[in-house]
Design a protein around this motif. Structure first.
Motif, PDB file in Angstrom:
ATOM      1  N   ALA A  86       6.930  13.063  -6.204  1.00  0.00           N
ATOM      2  CA  ALA A  86       7.664  11.854  -6.585  1.00  0.00           C
ATOM      3  C   ALA A  86       7.192  11.358  -7.942  1.00  0.00           C
ATOM      4  O   ALA A  86       6.074  11.637  -8.371  1.00  0.00           O
ATOM      5  CB  ALA A  86       7.462  10.764  -5.531  1.00  0.00           C
ATOM      6  N   ASP A  87       8.063  10.609  -8.632  1.00  0.00           N
ATOM      7  CA  ASP A  87       7.671   9.970  -9.882  1.00  0.00           C
ATOM      8  C   ASP A  87       6.530   8.988  -9.636  1.00  0.00           C
ATOM      9  O   ASP A  87       6.296   8.550  -8.505  1.00  0.00           O
ATOM     10  CB  ASP A  87       8.866   9.216 -10.484  1.00  0.00           C
ATOM     11  CG  ASP A  87       9.747  10.121 -11.333  1.00  0.00           C
ATOM     12  OD1 ASP A  87       9.219  11.075 -11.933  1.00  0.00           O
ATOM     13  OD2 ASP A  87      10.963   9.863 -11.397  1.00  0.00           O
ATOM     14  N   ILE A  88       5.838   8.644 -10.706  1.00  0.00           N
ATOM     15  CA  ILE A  88       4.737   7.691 -10.615  1.00  0.00           C
ATOM     16  C   ILE A  88       5.292   6.323 -10.200  1.00  0.00           C
ATOM     17  O   ILE A  88       6.161   5.764 -10.857  1.00  0.00           O
ATOM     18  CB  ILE A  88       3.993   7.560 -11.954  1.00  0.00           C
ATOM     19  CG1 ILE A  88       3.547   8.932 -12.463  1.00  0.00           C
ATOM     20  CG2 ILE A  88       2.809   6.614 -11.814  1.00  0.00           C
ATOM     21  CD1 ILE A  88       2.679   9.705 -11.500  1.00  0.00           C
ATOM     22  N   GLU A  89       4.791   5.824  -9.069  1.00  0.00           N
ATOM     23  CA  GLU A  89       5.229   4.532  -8.545  1.00  0.00           C
ATOM     24  C   GLU A  89       4.038   3.819  -7.915  1.00  0.00           C
ATOM     25  O   GLU A  89       3.065   4.454  -7.503  1.00  0.00           O
ATOM     26  CB  GLU A  89       6.329   4.700  -7.483  1.00  0.00           C
ATOM     27  CG  GLU A  89       7.601   5.369  -7.979  1.00  0.00           C
ATOM     28  CD  GLU A  89       8.431   4.488  -8.915  1.00  0.00           C
ATOM     29  OE1 GLU A  89       8.049   3.306  -9.110  1.00  0.00           O
ATOM     30  OE2 GLU A  89       9.453   4.973  -9.437  1.00  0.00           O
ATOM     31  N   THR A  90       4.138   2.501  -7.825  1.00  0.00           N
ATOM     32  CA  THR A  90       3.124   1.751  -7.090  1.00  0.00           C
ATOM     33  C   THR A  90       3.432   1.841  -5.598  1.00  0.00           C
ATOM     34  O   THR A  90       4.590   1.918  -5.196  1.00  0.00           O
ATOM     35  CB  THR A  90       3.103   0.281  -7.522  1.00  0.00           C
ATOM     36  OG1 THR A  90       4.413  -0.279  -7.358  1.00  0.00           O
ATOM     37  CG2 THR A  90       2.696   0.155  -8.987  1.00  0.00           C
ATOM     38  N   ASN A  91       2.374   1.859  -4.798  1.00  0.00           N
ATOM     39  CA  ASN A  91       2.529   1.991  -3.353  1.00  0.00           C
ATOM     40  C   ASN A  91       1.957   0.750  -2.663  1.00  0.00           C
ATOM     41  O   ASN A  91       0.749   0.496  -2.734  1.00  0.00           O
ATOM     42  CB  ASN A  91       1.802   3.247  -2.858  1.00  0.00           C
ATOM     43  CG  ASN A  91       2.101   3.575  -1.424  1.00  0.00           C
ATOM     44  OD1 ASN A  91       2.152   2.705  -0.563  1.00  0.00           O
ATOM     45  ND2 ASN A  91       2.296   4.861  -1.142  1.00  0.00           N
ATOM     46  N   PRO A  92       2.805  -0.051  -1.989  1.00  0.00           N
ATOM     47  CA  PRO A  92       2.319  -1.282  -1.351  1.00  0.00           C
ATOM     48  C   PRO A  92       1.210  -1.037  -0.338  1.00  0.00           C
ATOM     49  O   PRO A  92       0.315  -1.877  -0.184  1.00  0.00           O
ATOM     50  CB  PRO A  92       3.574  -1.845  -0.673  1.00  0.00           C
ATOM     51  CG  PRO A  92       4.719  -1.238  -1.425  1.00  0.00           C
ATOM     52  CD  PRO A  92       4.256   0.125  -1.825  1.00  0.00           C
ATOM     53  N   SER A  93       1.269   0.090   0.364  1.00  0.00           N
ATOM     54  CA  SER A  93       0.250   0.381   1.381  1.00  0.00           C
ATOM     55  C   SER A  93      -1.073   0.817   0.771  1.00  0.00           C
ATOM     56  O   SER A  93      -2.075   0.942   1.473  1.00  0.00           O
ATOM     57  CB  SER A  93       0.750   1.469   2.331  1.00  0.00           C
ATOM     58  OG  SER A  93       1.869   1.008   3.065  1.00  0.00           O
ATOM     59  N   LEU A  94      -1.065   1.050  -0.538  1.00  0.00           N
ATOM     60  CA  LEU A  94      -2.292   1.438  -1.246  1.00  0.00           C
ATOM     61  C   LEU A  94      -2.637   0.383  -2.290  1.00  0.00           C
ATOM     62  O   LEU A  94      -3.065   0.696  -3.401  1.00  0.00           O
ATOM     63  CB  LEU A  94      -2.110   2.812  -1.902  1.00  0.00           C
ATOM     64  CG  LEU A  94      -1.802   3.973  -0.939  1.00  0.00           C
ATOM     65  CD1 LEU A  94      -1.477   5.241  -1.711  1.00  0.00           C
ATOM     66  CD2 LEU A  94      -2.970   4.204   0.015  1.00  0.00           C
ATOM     67  N   ASP A  95      -2.459  -0.875  -1.911  1.00  0.00           N
ATOM     68  CA  ASP A  95      -2.775  -2.022  -2.772  1.00  0.00           C
ATOM     69  C   ASP A  95      -2.017  -1.978  -4.092  1.00  0.00           C
ATOM     70  O   ASP A  95      -2.524  -2.395  -5.139  1.00  0.00           O
ATOM     71  CB  ASP A  95      -4.283  -2.103  -3.042  1.00  0.00           C
ATOM     72  CG  ASP A  95      -5.069  -2.406  -1.778  1.00  0.00           C
ATOM     73  OD1 ASP A  95      -4.467  -2.888  -0.800  1.00  0.00           O
ATOM     74  OD2 ASP A  95      -6.293  -2.145  -1.769  1.00  0.00           O
ATOM     75  N   ASP A  96      -0.788  -1.461  -4.025  1.00  0.00           N
ATOM     76  CA  ASP A  96       0.090  -1.394  -5.205  1.00  0.00           C
ATOM     77  C   ASP A  96      -0.499  -0.590  -6.353  1.00  0.00           C
ATOM     78  O   ASP A  96      -0.170  -0.813  -7.523  1.00  0.00           O
ATOM     79  CB  ASP A  96       0.438  -2.804  -5.691  1.00  0.00           C
ATOM     80  CG  ASP A  96       1.405  -3.504  -4.740  1.00  0.00           C
ATOM     81  OD1 ASP A  96       2.339  -2.838  -4.266  1.00  0.00           O
ATOM     82  OD2 ASP A  96       1.213  -4.708  -4.478  1.00  0.00           O
ATOM     83  N   ALA A  97      -1.347   0.357  -6.033  1.00  0.00           N
ATOM     84  CA  ALA A  97      -1.899   1.228  -7.076  1.00  0.00           C
ATOM     85  C   ALA A  97      -0.845   2.249  -7.507  1.00  0.00           C
ATOM     86  O   ALA A  97      -0.095   2.761  -6.674  1.00  0.00           O
ATOM     87  CB  ALA A  97      -3.135   1.954  -6.557  1.00  0.00           C
ATOM     88  N   PRO A  98      -0.751   2.574  -8.798  1.00  0.00           N
ATOM     89  CA  PRO A  98       0.150   3.638  -9.241  1.00  0.00           C
ATOM     90  C   PRO A  98      -0.336   4.986  -8.706  1.00  0.00           C
ATOM     91  O   PRO A  98      -1.520   5.317  -8.815  1.00  0.00           O
ATOM     92  CB  PRO A  98       0.055   3.590 -10.772  1.00  0.00           C
ATOM     93  CG  PRO A  98      -0.501   2.241 -11.085  1.00  0.00           C
ATOM     94  CD  PRO A  98      -1.401   1.902  -9.939  1.00  0.00           C
TER      95      PRO A  98
END
Length: 340
Positions: free
Chosen positions: A211-223
């Motif tokens: 997937a493209d670089i995105e923030t992940n809410p379940s990972l504390d919004d880390a890219p």
């Protein structure tokens, strides 16, 4: 760079010549004044000063001629200096454009090689027996504990990952490596995530989803750079997809190291912005600091895989991802903007 020295010498030569011509013109003006005064005195002296007046007149003519030569010389020097500076600037821009194009290619190649390793990791770990057993028996709590333990062991050795997840066929996260750090993940529903759907759709174990670089809410919004592949029945390459292994590459520090560590001299570094851009030209890594993942960089590569453009006072160099071995890349670019 050597071409900068040439430009500097051309400028200094032009300035030195102008200064010398100014000095000559100043002396000639003084000479004309002296010649004028001499003619006045010769006129006062009458017949006895006639010869002296002729000499003074000739001195005035010579002075006028030298002034004209000096003026013509100034024009010639200015023209030639301008041509040298224009040619030098063009040469400097071309050399820098080619150099920054090569460095842009280097930037994207470095990240490609790094991400190729991530694609290898996910395909390899998906055959781990504890993960296969859990995918086949997703409700078994003992297998969940064992899978979490195995994922945690992997994370202790592979520090470039934020977390690793096992997801069942329905999109529920049933195991992870860092439940204490990221408590939102376990039990969450990721069935709508593109990487999950693409991983479940892979035809065999040599395929993977990214997937493209995105923030992940379940990972504390880390890219994150997310890689996923199906966990298959009995761990066999062509076994049925029983679930998904997703691995989350800690994007920011790894990418930042690459864009900040590119080989630039001190002068270049103060004038350059080194970036990684995704296929939509979003800035996903930036030597000036952590990007927002929302800024789109404006440039026009067209069908070119690499090259540079001179836009006003900037050189914009770029190179499209060539991929690496079985990793074809995602249409990303390395890019360098240089303020001239």
């Amino acid at each position: 760079m050597q071409d900068d020295n040439i430009l500097k010498l051309a400028y200094e030569l032009s300035e030195t010549t102008r200064n010398k011509v100014d000095l000559i013109e100043k002396i000639m003006r003084q000479t004309q004044i002296l010649a004028l005064n001499a003619r006045i005195e010769a006129a006062r002296a009458g017949v006895s000063g006639a010869g002296f007046g002729v000499v003074a007149q000739e001195i005035s003519h010579v002075s006028t001629r030298i002034n004209q030569i000096a003026a013509d010389f100034r024009v010639d020097v200015d023209q030639y200096a301008a041509q040298i500076q224009e040619a030098g600037t063009r040469m400097s821009s071309e050399l820098r454009g080619q150099r920054f194009t090569d460095l842009s290619r280097n930037v994207v190649e470095l990240i490609d090689r790094n991400l190729f390793e991530r694609s290898c990791d996910v395909r390899w770990w998906a055959t781990e027996s504890a993960l296969v057993a859990l995918a086949e028996n997703p409700e078994d709590q003992d297998l969940q504990s064992l899978a979490c333990s195995r994922l945690a062991t992997i994370l202790r050795s592979y520090t470039v990952y934020l977390d690793l997840w096992v997801v069942d066929q329905n999109g529920k996260v049933i195991a992870q490596g860092r439940p204490e750090t990221y408590p939102k993940a376990l039990g969450s529903d990721v069935s709508s995530a593109t990487w999950f759907r693409n991983a479940m759709a892979t035809r065999h174990g040599d395929q993977f989803a990214v997937a493209d670089i995105e923030t992940n809410p379940s990972l504390d919004d880390a890219p994150t750079a997310t890689y996923a592949t199906a966990i298959r029945d009995k761990g066999e390459t062509h076994g049925k997809a029983m679930g998904v292994l997703a691995i989350f590459f800690d994007w920011t520090p790894q990418a930042q190291t690459i864009v900040s560590g590119i080989a630039l001299d001190e002068t270049e570094r103060s004038h350059c912005r080194v970036m990684l851009l995704d296929a939509r030209h979003r800035i996903i890594a930036d030597s000036r600091g952590e990007p927002s993942l929302k800024e789109v960089y404006s440039f026009n590569p067209g069908t070119r895989d690499k090259g540079y453009d001179i836009v006003e006072d900037r050189i914009v160099a770029f190179a499209r991802t060539p991929g690496y071995e079985t990793y074809k890349g995602m249409g990303w670019f390395g890019a360098i903007e240089y303020q001239m």
